[in-house]
Design a protein around this motif. Structure first.
Motif, short mmCIF file in Angstrom:
data_model
loop_
_atom_site.label_atom_id
_atom_site.label_comp_id
_atom_site.label_asym_id
_atom_site.label_seq_id
_atom_site.Cartn_x
_atom_site.Cartn_y
_atom_site.Cartn_z
N ILE A 40 -78.81 27.01 6.95
CA ILE A 40 -79.86 25.93 6.47
C ILE A 40 -81.07 26.32 6.49
N ASP A 42 -82.68 28.91 7.04
CA ASP A 42 -83.01 30.29 6.41
C ASP A 42 -83.36 29.97 4.85
N HIS A 43 -82.36 29.00 4.09
CA HIS A 43 -82.70 28.65 2.94
C HIS A 43 -83.82 27.60 2.51
N TRP A 44 -83.99 27.11 3.72
CA TRP A 44 -85.09 26.10 3.70
C TRP A 44 -86.68 26.92 3.73
N ARG A 46 -86.62 29.81 2.55
CA ARG A 46 -86.94 30.84 1.34
C ARG A 46 -86.90 29.85 0.08
N GLU A 48 -84.74 28.27 -1.32
CA GLU A 48 -83.43 28.54 -2.15
C GLU A 48 -82.36 27.47 -1.95
N PHE A 49 -81.85 27.06 -2.87
CA PHE A 49 -80.63 26.01 -2.68
C PHE A 49 -79.09 27.14 -2.30
N PRO A 50 -78.39 26.69 -1.29
CA PRO A 50 -77.37 27.24 -1.01
C PRO A 50 -75.95 27.09 -2.20
N ILE A 215 -85.61 22.84 -0.29
CA ILE A 215 -84.41 23.59 -0.79
C ILE A 215 -83.98 22.89 -1.95
#
Length: 392
Positions: A40, A42-44, A46, A48-50, A215
């Motif tokens: 999570i 890394d997604h935060w 960037r 981007e939503f996983p 995200i």
């Protein structure tokens, strides 16, 4: 499955859940900690939503619990609150996705949709086949949506023509449908519409450079002569009072999510304090660190007791707007206070993602404001206790 209480559940309040509910909550906890927590940050980073995890979330069968068309077993508002807390203690953005999908989008259909609309849309949203968003807030209308809504709906035979704009709409850059709330030009009443996002004239643009809930894919939406069939008008949404019913149902769960954010920050800070060595011993042995931890735990415990009682009232059919408003106002204020203390415990490490607290600290700011600011919820409670409305 063996159930273990969270270290932040100091009075073991989870024990009031049924064995089936405890098993489902532990199943969700295991999924979140093994599949979402490791990726999570890394997604935060960037923003981007996983999306690949949507199916896994749907497979927990905890999306759409409140509706006969989708609920896998009889659920209560109390259990749904614990689910919101569990999601938020891992990540506020994932909790927000579920809140939009499950509470606002599906809630609009569940509360205001016809039997045909519920039967068609809710099962598809339950499985994640259809992702929804909720279009109420506008660039110039947030807290005053009841009176200041500018998006219009004009009847044209068997169709409606929507014009206007929306802002801060979660999931909107990738949702399949958006529940759009607009003012009927004929009678001035607010009505709801199920708008497929591939409809001509519907444009969603991602809001960039956010520093909270990074995200969540929030969007600005423009509606230019968007034509929607009468069959897509929510048949039981005839005024803003119906919109408010949806918001009332979700506001208590936002309060639970606020507690979850405080819990996530507290648990991360507690683990860090036990491991971080300064002056030859763990900082957890320092009086000032223990003071910050205990104050955070006190906020969590009092807020948890408040939201738990609010949801019990909801299950008993006794919850009113002012009860949900007080829960949201108090829980988010105590959350904001607690995540700051937890960040303080980590010192410089409290502002980097590696230790999780920085993410909770930033995300708390959005939760503090959305679905009713503290000020607006305070005025709702103030009206209830004094008999005087002080909104303007």
């Amino acid at each position: 499955m063996t159930f273990e209480s969270l270290p932040s559940d100091f009075f073991h309040l989870e024990a009031s859940l049924s064995p089936v509910e405890l098993d489902k909550l532990m199943e969700l906890r295991t999924y979140l900690e093994t599949e979402i927590k490791p990726v999570i940050n890394d997604h935060w980073d960037r923003a981007e939503f996983p999306k690949a995890l949507v199916k896994g979330l749907a497979d927990t069968k905890l999306i759409g619990m409140a509706w006969p068309e989708t609920e896998p077993f009889p659920t209560t508002a109390v259990f749904r609150g614990w689910v919101a807390l569990e999601l938020a203690r891992i990540d506020a953005s994932v909790a927000t996705y579920v809140g939009v999908q499950n509470g606002l989008a599906m809630g609009s259909l569940g509360v205001c949709g016809s039997d045909e609309q519920r039967t068609y849309w809710l099962p598809k949203m339950h499985t994640g086949e259809i992702v929804g968003s909720f279009g109420l807030t506008e660039p110039l209308s947030g807290s005053d949506s009841a009176q200041g809504l500018r998006t219009t709906a004009t009847r044209d035979g068997d169709e409606w023509i929507l014009n206007g704009s929306k802002r801060w709409i979660g999931n909107a850059t990738w949702s399949d449908i958006c529940v759009v709330w607009a003012k009927d030009t004929a009678d001035g009443q607010v009505k709801g519409f199920i708008v497929p996002t591939n409809t001509p004239g519907y444009v969603a643009t991602k809001i960039e450079r956010k520093q909270s809930l990074r995200i969540v894919q929030n969007a600005d939406i423009t509606l230019t002569d968007v034509r929607v069939p009468e069959a897509n008008r929510l048949q039981k949404a005839n005024s803003f009072a119906d919109t408010a019913t949806v918001l009332r149902l979700t506001r208590a769960e936002v309060a639970w999510a606020a507690v979850g954010i405080a819990v996530g920050a507290y648990e991360a800070a507690l683990a860090y304090a036990k491991e971080r060595i300064q002056f030859g011993k763990p900082i957890a042995s320092h009086q000032m660190v223990q003071d910050l931890l205990v104050k955070s735990l006190g906020n969590i415990t009092s807020s948890l007791s408040l939201v738990l009682e609010t949801s019990r009232m909801q299950d008993a059919g006794k919850m009113k707007d002012e009860h949900a408003a007080l829960a949201k106002a108090v829980a988010t204020a105590r959350m904001r206070e607690s995540v700051a203390w937890c960040r303080e415990i980590l010192g410089g490490n409290g502002i980097v993602l590696d230790y999780d607290v920085a993410r909770f600290f930033a995300d708390a700011e959005a939760i503090y404001s959305y679905e009713g600011t503290r000020e607006m919820n305070t005025l709702i409670v103030g009206r209830a206790i004094t008999g005087h409305a002080a909104f303007v």
